[in-house]
Design a protein around this motif. Sequence first.
Motif, PDB file in Angstrom:
ATOM      1  N   PRO A  40       0.808  -1.232   0.000  1.00  0.00           N
ATOM      2  CA  PRO A  40       0.000   0.000   0.000  1.00  0.00           C
ATOM      3  C   PRO A  40       0.842   1.283   0.000  1.00  0.00           C
ATOM      4  CG  PRO A  40      -0.754  -1.554   1.686  1.00  0.00           C
ATOM      5  CD  PRO A  40       0.549  -2.068   1.180  1.00  0.00           C
ATOM      6  N   THR A  41       2.141   1.202   0.325  1.00  0.00           N
ATOM      7  CA  THR A  41       2.946   2.438   0.270  1.00  0.00           C
ATOM      8  C   THR A  41       3.026   2.956  -1.171  1.00  0.00           C
ATOM      9  OG1 THR A  41       5.097   1.384  -0.065  1.00  0.00           O
ATOM     10  CG2 THR A  41       4.406   1.733   2.222  1.00  0.00           C
ATOM     11  N   ARG A  42       2.713   2.074  -2.121  1.00  0.00           N
ATOM     12  CA  ARG A  42       2.731   2.526  -3.525  1.00  0.00           C
ATOM     13  C   ARG A  42       1.677   3.608  -3.775  1.00  0.00           C
ATOM     14  NH1 ARG A  42       3.414  -3.617  -5.848  1.00  0.00           N
ATOM     15  NH2 ARG A  42       5.600  -3.829  -5.227  1.00  0.00           N
ATOM     16  N   ILE A  43       0.650   3.668  -2.940  1.00  0.00           N
ATOM     17  CA  ILE A  43      -0.357   4.741  -3.106  1.00  0.00           C
ATOM     18  C   ILE A  43       0.332   6.092  -2.860  1.00  0.00           C
ATOM     19  CG2 ILE A  43      -2.543   5.682  -2.244  1.00  0.00           C
ATOM     20  CD1 ILE A  43      -3.222   2.758  -1.345  1.00  0.00           C
ATOM     21  N   ALA A  84       6.339   6.355   7.107  1.00  0.00           N
ATOM     22  CA  ALA A  84       7.104   7.574   7.387  1.00  0.00           C
ATOM     23  C   ALA A  84       8.124   7.837   6.279  1.00  0.00           C
ATOM     24  CB  ALA A  84       7.800   7.460   8.737  1.00  0.00           C
ATOM     25  N   ASN A  85       8.810   6.796   5.832  1.00  0.00           N
ATOM     26  CA  ASN A  85       9.806   6.999   4.769  1.00  0.00           C
ATOM     27  C   ASN A  85       9.162   7.541   3.498  1.00  0.00           C
ATOM     28  OD1 ASN A  85      12.631   6.519   5.224  1.00  0.00           O
ATOM     29  ND2 ASN A  85      11.982   4.511   5.986  1.00  0.00           N
ATOM     30  N   LEU A 107       6.314   9.228   3.344  1.00  0.00           N
ATOM     31  CA  LEU A 107       5.843  10.603   3.596  1.00  0.00           C
ATOM     32  C   LEU A 107       7.011  11.575   3.583  1.00  0.00           C
ATOM     33  CD1 LEU A 107       3.120  10.107   6.360  1.00  0.00           C
ATOM     34  CD2 LEU A 107       2.778  10.624   3.937  1.00  0.00           C
ATOM     35  N   LYS A 108       8.125  11.143   4.151  1.00  0.00           N
ATOM     36  CA  LYS A 108       9.316  12.009   4.137  1.00  0.00           C
ATOM     37  C   LYS A 108       9.683  12.336   2.679  1.00  0.00           C
ATOM     38  CE  LYS A 108      13.498  10.228   4.975  1.00  0.00           C
ATOM     39  NZ  LYS A 108      14.271  10.306   3.749  1.00  0.00           N
ATOM     40  N   ASN A 109       9.760  11.297   1.849  1.00  0.00           N
ATOM     41  CA  ASN A 109      10.109  11.537   0.436  1.00  0.00           C
ATOM     42  C   ASN A 109       9.105  12.479  -0.222  1.00  0.00           C
ATOM     43  OD1 ASN A 109      12.298   9.854   0.659  1.00  0.00           O
ATOM     44  ND2 ASN A 109      11.224   8.053  -0.107  1.00  0.00           N
ATOM     45  N   LEU A 110       7.843  12.286   0.110  1.00  0.00           N
ATOM     46  CA  LEU A 110       6.794  13.101  -0.495  1.00  0.00           C
ATOM     47  C   LEU A 110       6.892  14.568  -0.059  1.00  0.00           C
ATOM     48  CD1 LEU A 110       4.133  12.800  -2.151  1.00  0.00           C
ATOM     49  CD2 LEU A 110       2.956  12.430  -0.001  1.00  0.00           C
ATOM     50  N   PHE A 111       7.066  14.786   1.240  1.00  0.00           N
ATOM     51  CA  PHE A 111       7.080  16.155   1.760  1.00  0.00           C
ATOM     52  C   PHE A 111       8.373  16.890   1.425  1.00  0.00           C
ATOM     53  CE2 PHE A 111       4.050  14.754   5.392  1.00  0.00           C
ATOM     54  CZ  PHE A 111       2.989  14.795   4.519  1.00  0.00           C
ATOM     55  N   GLN A 112       9.407  16.147   1.057  1.00  0.00           N
ATOM     56  CA  GLN A 112      10.657  16.822   0.698  1.00  0.00           C
ATOM     57  C   GLN A 112      10.655  17.296  -0.752  1.00  0.00           C
ATOM     58  OE1 GLN A 112      13.656  13.963   1.721  1.00  0.00           O
ATOM     59  NE2 GLN A 112      13.952  14.823   3.747  1.00  0.00           N
ATOM     60  N   GLU A 113       9.628  16.921  -1.488  1.00  0.00           N
ATOM     61  CA  GLU A 113       9.600  17.343  -2.884  1.00  0.00           C
ATOM     62  C   GLU A 113       9.034  18.764  -3.001  1.00  0.00           C
ATOM     63  OE1 GLU A 113       8.919  14.748  -5.959  1.00  0.00           O
ATOM     64  OE2 GLU A 113      10.100  13.167  -5.019  1.00  0.00           O
ATOM     65  N   GLN A 114       8.816  19.183  -4.239  1.00  0.00           N
ATOM     66  CA  GLN A 114       8.448  20.584  -4.441  1.00  0.00           C
ATOM     67  C   GLN A 114       6.995  20.919  -4.151  1.00  0.00           C
ATOM     68  OE1 GLN A 114      10.131  22.958  -7.278  1.00  0.00           O
ATOM     69  NE2 GLN A 114      11.370  21.386  -8.254  1.00  0.00           N
ATOM     70  N   GLN A 174       5.266  11.290  17.030  1.00  0.00           N
ATOM     71  CA  GLN A 174       6.492  10.620  17.509  1.00  0.00           C
ATOM     72  C   GLN A 174       6.625   9.209  16.953  1.00  0.00           C
ATOM     73  OE1 GLN A 174       5.919  11.424  21.634  1.00  0.00           O
ATOM     74  NE2 GLN A 174       7.554  12.950  21.717  1.00  0.00           N
ATOM     75  N   ARG A 175       5.500   8.541  16.757  1.00  0.00           N
ATOM     76  CA  ARG A 175       5.564   7.170  16.236  1.00  0.00           C
ATOM     77  C   ARG A 175       6.117   7.108  14.817  1.00  0.00           C
ATOM     78  NH1 ARG A 175      -0.238   5.485  17.251  1.00  0.00           N
ATOM     79  NH2 ARG A 175      -0.409   6.366  19.311  1.00  0.00           N
ATOM     80  N   PHE A 176       6.112   8.237  14.121  1.00  0.00           N
ATOM     81  CA  PHE A 176       6.594   8.250  12.741  1.00  0.00           C
ATOM     82  C   PHE A 176       8.027   8.771  12.609  1.00  0.00           C
ATOM     83  CE2 PHE A 176       2.037   8.167  12.292  1.00  0.00           C
ATOM     84  CZ  PHE A 176       1.819   7.367  11.180  1.00  0.00           C
ATOM     85  N   THR A 177       8.634   9.166  13.729  1.00  0.00           N
ATOM     86  CA  THR A 177       9.973   9.750  13.600  1.00  0.00           C
ATOM     87  C   THR A 177      10.954   8.715  13.069  1.00  0.00           C
ATOM     88  OG1 THR A 177      10.324   9.264  15.934  1.00  0.00           O
ATOM     89  CG2 THR A 177       9.735  11.519  15.395  1.00  0.00           C
ATOM     90  N   LEU A 178      11.885   9.198  12.245  1.00  0.00           N
ATOM     91  CA  LEU A 178      12.827   8.267  11.593  1.00  0.00           C
ATOM     92  C   LEU A 178      14.228   8.339  12.169  1.00  0.00           C
ATOM     93  CD1 LEU A 178      11.684   8.762   7.895  1.00  0.00           C
ATOM     94  CD2 LEU A 178      11.409   6.698   9.279  1.00  0.00           C
ATOM     95  N   ASN A 179      14.561   9.445  12.807  1.00  0.00           N
ATOM     96  CA  ASN A 179      15.900   9.512  13.409  1.00  0.00           C
ATOM     97  C   ASN A 179      15.885  10.519  14.572  1.00  0.00           C
ATOM     98  OD1 ASN A 179      16.051  12.082  12.341  1.00  0.00           O
ATOM     99  ND2 ASN A 179      17.473  11.549  10.707  1.00  0.00           N
ATOM    100  N   ASN A 180      17.050  10.682  15.199  1.00  0.00           N
ATOM    101  CA  ASN A 180      17.121  11.554  16.374  1.00  0.00           C
ATOM    102  C   ASN A 180      16.799  13.005  16.047  1.00  0.00           C
ATOM    103  OD1 ASN A 180      17.757   9.476  17.997  1.00  0.00           O
ATOM    104  ND2 ASN A 180      19.982   9.780  17.878  1.00  0.00           N
ATOM    105  N   ASP A 181      17.117  13.417  14.829  1.00  0.00           N
ATOM    106  CA  ASP A 181      16.814  14.800  14.454  1.00  0.00           C
ATOM    107  C   ASP A 181      15.307  15.035  14.442  1.00  0.00           C
ATOM    108  OD1 ASP A 181      19.437  15.520  14.198  1.00  0.00           O
ATOM    109  OD2 ASP A 181      19.535  15.077  12.060  1.00  0.00           O
TER     110      ASP A 181
END
Length: 449
Positions: A186-189, A227-228, A230-237, A322-329
């Motif tokens: 489903p992440t393909r959506i 999360a990964n 969404l991160k890719n999605l939100f980092q785009e333009q 918090q459940r979606f955080t990917l790293n310490n940052d």
Amino acid sequence: KPIVMNLMDAMNKNIDDIIYSLLRNIGEKADKLGFKAYIIGGVVRDLVIGFKNEDIDIVVEGDGIQFAQMLAEEFGGSVRSHEKFGTATWKTDEFCVANKSYCREGLKFDITTARREYYDYPAALPTVERSSLKEDLYRRDFTINAMAIQINDSEFGKLIDYFHGIKDINNKKIRVLYNLSFVEDPTRILRAVRFEQRFGFLMDGHTQELALNSLDKIPAVSEVRIANELKNLFQEQHPVEAIERLAALGVWDYIIGDGVASLEVLERVKELKGVIKIVTNKNVNNQDIHITSPYDNDKYRFWICYLASLFYDNDQWLERVQRFTLNNDDVEVLNHIQKLEAIWQDKIFMQTSLGVIHRELYQFRVEAIIFVLTLTSDYRQQAKTIIEYLQKRVAIPALLTGKKLKELGIKPGPIYSEILFEYECAYLNGEISNKDQINYWLQSCIDDR
Ligand code: ATP
């Protein structure tokens, strides 16, 4: 039968010269071993569309790990491999630079054995086994990402398009390769929406219907995988448009819950994008250049701010993000948001001097400050000062460094960070604007201590 055409000219034009000549060498090496070798996935799609992409994935019909090791033996560099998946990453190093004019340090090639995948149950991680190129392409997300270009010498540049990726690119369509695609993953959506927004494409009707029918599989996917994506999605333009599109599809109901599509939330997200743009001074709407990630993503974790914006109206928003955080940052950004919210009204809005604001805010991450600012955007005038502060803060020049303090004979210790912090405040206040003023300022700073 696959559609076949030659893309050697596009490769020559759009791939960096050194990578291009390395690919020719890799193809010759594959010939010697009797392997068929291809570049595959995103780089092929981008070559067809006419974008540069130096993220090269290579697939071989043969042993990918053995092939990567042979490349390292022949050209130098190092290999990291994952036996279980038949994948290896070959990285060039300075040794390659020293010995081969057609190589340079720091290039990275992912090399994989052609493989097929099984999903034991929906949204499971797949089991993989060796296969032909066609099967390797068939397991991919969309037709536009399921094309390959052969790099063996006699066939160099031959595009292989079993699933009509070229046609879909021409028609600006995102299309899955088989009906169960979204059910299996489903992440393909989220990926579909990412490519829609990036290229101005749309899912074809059938693909969209399949996506809508698979929404209820989303909760079975781990938070880290969501999360990964969404991160890719939100980092785009186009994060705002992507959020709106996902709302229209009903995706947020399965990740966040009700209320995400509310106008208020969308306004907040737009505000967030606007402030990020002003502060980082990047034109994130520039259509002419293909920047998939407009920000310095190693430095800033703006993606988590977008997610926080979506969750914010929920009582437990912090725990949920918090459940979606990917790293310490990511964790740090959220902690800072929480702390800042508590002090914001009392301390910050009364200040006008940038140096004083810095004393209050220097320990908080830029992302957290921007986020909290967008929550209080009715205070336009004060917001202007904070934005000016952030703009200057992210671009403080290194007129004074630890090295310079050492040269001046100051004994290393905690005093270094104190002086450097004072320098930042002075710079922000406009007391220093160039190198010539540093020595004088430094003397008075030391005299004051
Ligand atoms: P980008 O330009 O964002 O890097 P990309 O297409 O290279 O896009 P990656 O996420 O790096 O995307 O994936 C590389 C390739 O692997 C894709 O082109 C696609 O063929 C395949 N792929 C990645 N994720 C999936 C997935 N969830 N399901 C199927 N195939 C996938």
